[in-house]
Design a protein around this motif. Structure first.
Motif, PDB file in Angstrom:
ATOM      1  N   ASP A 186      41.424  35.366  33.612  1.00 41.44           N
ATOM      2  CA  ASP A 186      41.138  35.595  35.026  1.00 41.44           C
ATOM      3  C   ASP A 186      42.371  35.180  35.826  1.00 41.44           C
ATOM      4  N   MET A 187      42.957  36.123  36.567  1.00 40.32           N
ATOM      5  CA  MET A 187      44.178  35.837  37.324  1.00 40.32           C
ATOM      6  C   MET A 187      43.955  36.050  38.815  1.00 40.32           C
ATOM      7  N   TYR A 188      44.465  35.103  39.603  1.00 42.52           N
ATOM      8  CA  TYR A 188      44.281  35.102  41.052  1.00 42.52           C
ATOM      9  C   TYR A 188      45.597  34.802  41.757  1.00 42.52           C
ATOM     10  N   ASP A 189      45.724  35.290  42.985  1.00 41.34           N
ATOM     11  CA  ASP A 189      46.749  34.782  43.897  1.00 41.34           C
ATOM     12  C   ASP A 189      46.329  33.386  44.327  1.00 41.34           C
ATOM     13  N   PHE A 190      47.230  32.389  44.175  1.00 44.87           N
ATOM     14  CA  PHE A 190      46.877  31.023  44.538  1.00 44.87           C
ATOM     15  C   PHE A 190      48.157  30.216  44.698  1.00 44.87           C
ATOM     16  N   ASN A 191      48.257  29.451  45.779  1.00 42.98           N
ATOM     17  CA  ASN A 191      49.415  28.582  46.033  1.00 42.98           C
ATOM     18  C   ASN A 191      50.737  29.345  45.947  1.00 42.98           C
ATOM     19  N   ASN A 192      50.749  30.527  46.548  1.00 43.27           N
ATOM     20  CA  ASN A 192      51.946  31.372  46.567  1.00 43.27           C
ATOM     21  C   ASN A 192      52.453  31.721  45.170  1.00 43.27           C
ATOM     22  N   ILE A 212      50.718  33.177  40.962  1.00 41.22           N
ATOM     23  CA  ILE A 212      49.584  33.759  40.250  1.00 41.22           C
ATOM     24  C   ILE A 212      49.072  32.714  39.269  1.00 41.22           C
ATOM     25  N   TRP A 213      47.808  32.388  39.402  1.00 37.83           N
ATOM     26  CA  TRP A 213      47.210  31.316  38.604  1.00 37.83           C
ATOM     27  C   TRP A 213      46.086  31.847  37.723  1.00 37.83           C
ATOM     28  N   LEU A 214      45.842  31.121  36.618  1.00 39.45           N
ATOM     29  CA  LEU A 214      44.612  31.292  35.861  1.00 39.45           C
ATOM     30  C   LEU A 214      43.550  30.467  36.573  1.00 39.45           C
ATOM     31  N   CYS A 215      42.423  31.092  36.809  1.00 37.37           N
ATOM     32  CA  CYS A 215      41.400  30.442  37.631  1.00 37.37           C
ATOM     33  C   CYS A 215      40.061  31.077  37.302  1.00 37.37           C
ATOM     34  N   HIS A 216      39.066  30.268  37.002  1.00 38.46           N
ATOM     35  CA  HIS A 216      37.716  30.787  36.765  1.00 38.46           C
ATOM     36  C   HIS A 216      36.916  30.480  38.021  1.00 38.46           C
ATOM     37  N   SER A 217      36.748  31.495  38.879  1.00 37.00           N
ATOM     38  CA  SER A 217      36.244  31.238  40.214  1.00 37.00           C
ATOM     39  C   SER A 217      35.157  32.234  40.596  1.00 37.00           C
ATOM     40  N   PHE A 218      34.955  32.434  41.888  1.00 36.79           N
ATOM     41  CA  PHE A 218      33.899  33.320  42.364  1.00 36.79           C
ATOM     42  C   PHE A 218      34.286  33.888  43.720  1.00 36.79           C
ATOM     43  N   GLY A 264      36.057  36.281  44.384  1.00 30.65           N
ATOM     44  CA  GLY A 264      37.426  36.766  44.442  1.00 30.65           C
ATOM     45  C   GLY A 264      38.432  35.800  45.003  1.00 30.65           C
ATOM     46  N   GLN A 265      38.070  34.519  45.074  1.00 35.27           N
ATOM     47  CA  GLN A 265      38.975  33.526  45.646  1.00 35.27           C
ATOM     48  C   GLN A 265      39.081  32.322  44.728  1.00 35.27           C
ATOM     49  N   CYS A 266      40.301  31.853  44.520  1.00 34.49           N
ATOM     50  CA  CYS A 266      40.539  30.672  43.700  1.00 34.49           C
ATOM     51  C   CYS A 266      40.538  29.420  44.582  1.00 34.49           C
ATOM     52  N   ILE A 306      43.351  40.974  28.226  1.00 33.89           N
ATOM     53  CA  ILE A 306      42.505  41.708  29.171  1.00 33.89           C
ATOM     54  C   ILE A 306      42.358  40.844  30.413  1.00 33.89           C
ATOM     55  N   ILE A 307      42.773  41.365  31.550  1.00 33.44           N
ATOM     56  CA  ILE A 307      42.832  40.589  32.781  1.00 33.44           C
ATOM     57  C   ILE A 307      41.676  40.945  33.703  1.00 33.44           C
ATOM     58  N   GLU A 308      40.887  39.935  34.061  1.00 31.69           N
ATOM     59  CA  GLU A 308      39.970  40.078  35.197  1.00 31.69           C
ATOM     60  C   GLU A 308      40.833  39.812  36.424  1.00 31.69           C
ATOM     61  N   ASP A 309      41.129  40.857  37.152  1.00 32.65           N
ATOM     62  CA  ASP A 309      42.278  40.881  38.047  1.00 32.65           C
ATOM     63  C   ASP A 309      41.885  40.693  39.513  1.00 32.65           C
ATOM     64  N   TYR A 310      42.378  39.584  40.084  1.00 24.68           N
ATOM     65  CA  TYR A 310      42.196  39.315  41.513  1.00 24.68           C
ATOM     66  C   TYR A 310      43.554  39.126  42.196  1.00 24.68           C
ATOM     67  N   VAL A 311      44.578  39.706  41.588  1.00 17.89           N
ATOM     68  CA  VAL A 311      45.937  39.584  42.117  1.00 17.89           C
ATOM     69  C   VAL A 311      46.215  40.766  43.041  1.00 17.89           C
ATOM     70  N   HIS A 312      46.551  40.475  44.296  1.00 18.89           N
ATOM     71  CA  HIS A 312      46.804  41.531  45.279  1.00 18.89           C
ATOM     72  C   HIS A 312      48.274  41.589  45.704  1.00 18.89           C
ATOM     73  N   THR A 313      49.087  40.657  45.211  1.00 21.07           N
ATOM     74  CA  THR A 313      50.517  40.693  45.506  1.00 21.07           C
ATOM     75  C   THR A 313      51.123  41.966  44.921  1.00 21.07           C
ATOM     76  N   PRO A 314      51.802  42.775  45.715  1.00 21.77           N
ATOM     77  CA  PRO A 314      52.397  44.012  45.181  1.00 21.77           C
ATOM     78  C   PRO A 314      53.312  43.736  43.994  1.00 21.77           C
ATOM     79  N   LYS A 315      53.111  44.465  42.910  1.00 22.23           N
ATOM     80  CA  LYS A 315      53.882  44.318  41.668  1.00 22.23           C
ATOM     81  C   LYS A 315      53.783  42.900  41.098  1.00 22.23           C
ATOM     82  N   GLY A 316      52.785  42.160  41.536  1.00 21.84           N
ATOM     83  CA  GLY A 316      52.673  40.766  41.121  1.00 21.84           C
ATOM     84  C   GLY A 316      52.534  40.597  39.618  1.00 21.84           C
TER      85      GLY A 316
END
Length: 293
Positions: free
Chosen positions: A3-9, A11-17, A19-21, A52-62
Motif C-alpha cells: 500500500d503506497m501513499y503520498d505522505f510527508n512530501n 511516498i510511504w508504505l502505509c496501511h490506512s483508510f 485514501g489518507q496516510c 502489486i500496489i494498492e495505489d494512493y499516490v497522486h504525485t505526477p510520475k511519482g
C-alpha cells in the motif's frame, strides 16, 4: 502487495483508510523497501519478483520515479510486452535471459498509459480477500476483478486469510482448510491453478502447511504430478517419478482435482529446483507466494 501513499512530501508504505496516510498508520518511506528488492534481485540473478500496489499516490510520475531511484528500472518488465488478452507469458527462462525480472502492477488504470505501470485488473483475476475468501465451498471474485474463469486475464491471485488475522489460528487454517479451498478456487477458475497465493503467518501449520500445498499445486501445474519432485525433465505431462510425498493432514483432499490443468508455455521448464520463486517483500502480516505456471 504494498500500500503506497503520498505522505510527508514523499511516498510511504502505509496501511490506512479513506485514501489518507496518518502518522499512526505510516510504516516507512517506500524507497527503503524497494532498495531491499533491488538488493535481492541483484544478488539472485535467476529470481523474479512481482509487486502489486494498492495505489494512493497522486504525485505526477511519482511511482515510476520512485522505482527508478531505487535502481529497479533495469529489471522492469515492459508493459508493452505483457499479454493483453489472456495469452501466455514468456517462460521463466526467457524472463531471466531478458532481465525482465520485476513485474509491477497498480490499482489505478490511468497509470498504465501515464507511467508505464500495468493496471492490475487488466491482467489478473482475484478472489475475495478476508472472510469471504476463506468460506469453504465458495470462491467468489473480488468486485474489481473479472470472473475467475475469464480468459481475458492470464494471472490468478488466490487470497486465503481471514479479515482479522489470529496467529494461533493459522496452524489450522493452513492445513486441510487451505488445501480444500485451493481445490474450490481451482474449479471456480475453470480448472486453472493460481499463480499467486496470499496468506497470513505462512510458517505456521498443523500439517504440511503452505509450502506443502504450494508444492502440490506447482506439481499439478508443471507436470501433472502430485509434487514438484515427481516431475521429470523432458517427460510427457503426467509422467511422474515415484517419490515420497510430503506429509499432509490425513483429510487433505488436494488430490481431488479433476480434468486437465491449463498451463502456459512456462510449464515447459520442467527442471525446477525453485518452483517457489519468491516471497514478496510485504510490510504487513501477509506473505505472497508465486506458483510457477
Amino acid at each position: 502487495m504494498l500500500d503506497m501513499y503520498d505522505f510527508n512530501n514523499d511516498i510511504w508504505l502505509c496501511h490506512s483508510f479513506r485514501g489518507q496516510c496518518f502518522n499512526f498508520t505510516a510504516f516507512q518511506p517506500a524507497i527503503n523497501t524497494l532498495k531491499e528488492v533491488e538488493s535481492f534481485l541483484s544478488q539472485n540473478p535467476t529470481e523474479i519478483v512481482t509487486i502489486i500496489i494498492e495505489d494512493y499516490v497522486h504525485t505526477p510520475k511519482g511511482l515510476i520515479n520512485l522505482f527508478t531511484s531505487a535502481g529497479l528500472d533495469k529489471y522492469w518488465f515492459p508493459v508493452t510486452k505483457m499479454p493483453k488478452k489472456g495469452e501466455d507469458w514468456p517462460t521463466v527462462t526467457e524472463m531471466v535471459q531478458s532481465n525482465y525480472r520485476l513485474l509491477v502492477f497498480t490499482s489505478i488504470a490511468s497509470k498504465e498509459s501515464e507511467e508505464g505501470i500495468a493496471y492490475q485488473w487488466r491482467y489478473m483475476v482475484e478472489n475475495e480477500a478476508g472472510d469471504p475468501g476463506v468460506k469453504q465451498g465458495s470462491c467468489p471474485n473480488r468486485k474489481e476483478s473479472q470472473p475467475l474463469n475469464s480468459k481475458k486475464a492470464s494471472l490468478f491471485l488466490q487470497n486465503y486469510f481471514p479479515t482479522y488475522p489470529v496467529e494461533d489460528d493459522a496452524c489450522k487454517e493452513h492445513s486441510t482448510p487451505l488445501a480444500e479451498m485451493a481445490g474450490t478456487c481451482y474449479k471456480a477458475a475453470g480448472n486453472v491453478m493460481p499463480n499467486f497465493l496470499a496468506v497470513n503467518f505462512y510458517m505456521r501449520s498443523d500439517g504440511g502447511g503452505v509450502f506443502d500445498i504450494l508444492d502440490k499445486m506447482n506439481g499439478q501445474t508443471l507436470c501433472g504430478c502430485n509434487t514438484v519432485q515427481a516431475c521429470q525433465a523432458g517427460a510427457p505431462f503426467g509422467s511422474c517419478k515415484n517419490v515420497a510425498v510430503p506429509r499432509s493432514p490425513p483429510t487433505n483432499n488436494m488430490g481431488s482435482f479433476t480434468g486437465s490443468v491449463q498451463f502456459s508455455s512456462s510449464a515447459s521448464i520442467v527442471h525446477c529446483p525453485n518452483c517457489l520463486l519468491f516471497k514478496l517483500f510485504y510490510f504487513s502480516l501477509m506473505v505472497f507466494l508465486l506458483l510457477l505456471r
